[in-house]
Design an enzyme around this catalytic site. Structure first.
Site, short mmCIF file in Angstrom:
data_model
loop_
_atom_site.label_atom_id
_atom_site.label_comp_id
_atom_site.label_asym_id
_atom_site.label_seq_id
_atom_site.Cartn_x
_atom_site.Cartn_y
_atom_site.Cartn_z
N SER A 39 -3.64 6.00 -1.62
CA SER A 39 -2.64 5.06 -2.13
C SER A 39 -2.03 5.47 -3.46
CB SER A 39 -3.22 3.65 -2.22
OG SER A 39 -3.13 3.03 -0.95
N LYS A 42 1.68 5.94 -3.74
CA LYS A 42 2.63 4.87 -4.10
C LYS A 42 3.13 4.98 -5.54
CE LYS A 42 0.84 1.70 -0.62
NZ LYS A 42 -0.50 2.15 -0.20
N SER A 99 -1.16 -2.77 -3.27
CA SER A 99 -1.03 -1.50 -2.56
C SER A 99 -0.61 -1.70 -1.10
CB SER A 99 -2.36 -0.73 -2.63
OG SER A 99 -2.21 0.58 -2.18
#
Length: 194
Positions: A39, A42, A99
């Site tokens: 993640s 991101k 997230s």
């Protein structure tokens, strides 16, 4: 007491700490080892979205209509439904705080038409920043072949991200709600316990 970095993060495969203004590396270990960024991908996704907002090509109150593709992401998510409408601000909050994969893809599609176009721009931005050990295959960080980065590259992408002070309005939220006045109320809790 004063601790050495290796006493604090001795089980990490790779790590880096940089001074954000100068970019000086303060502590490092295996900083160019290619690993799955998960993640942390991101960080780049949020950077591209903030760039669009800064360029006045996207507004916080713009409404995004969720595609079936975005709604199908799985993993960390806010359970967007196909054709559900949500503001850029609320979707960005879902990305920064929780997230959310579905929110990330919805924003990617809103800004560049398709996730594939968005990912192309992510990789162009990597080159623009002079980073050599990152290749993105999606906007979310979901496992994919040839999707990799390094602690070094991620630190310098994050350094670009925090040039947009607006990010701190979202990243410092501990908890909040989406769809607050509906029966689909969703509680956001920050994935970063710090």
């Amino acid at each position: 007491p004063v601790y050495k970095a290796e006493e604090i993060v001795n089980d990490a495969k790779s790590y880096i700490l940089i001074e954000p203004i100068t970019g000086k590396v303060l502590v490092e270990k295996n900083v160019h080892e290619r690993l799955s960024p998960a993640s942390m991908t991101k960080i780049m996704s949020m950077l591209l979205i903030l760039e669009k907002i800064e360029d006045n090509k996207l507004k916080w109150d713009d409404i995004v209509v969720t595609s079936s593709n975005a709604a199908s992401m799985g993993g960390s998510q806010i359970f967007l439904e196909p054709n559900e409408k949500m503001s850029v601000k609320d979707l960005f909050k879902a990305v920064a705080v929780a997230s959310a994969n579905d929110a990330t893809v919805a924003l990617a599609e809103k800004t560049y038409g398709t996730e594939s176009n968005f990912v192309k721009k992510m990789n162009e931005k990597v080159k623009e920043l002079g980073l050599k050990n990152t290749n993105f295959k999606n906007a979310t960080g979901l496992d994919a072949a040839n999707h990799y980065s390094t602690s070094y590259d991620m630190a310098y992408i994050a350094r670009e991200l925090i040039k947009y002070e607006k990010i701190f309005e979202f990243s410092t939220i501990y908890e909040d709600y989406l769809r607050e006045n509906s029966e689909n109320k969703f509680w956001l809790v920050n994935t970063n316990k710090l």
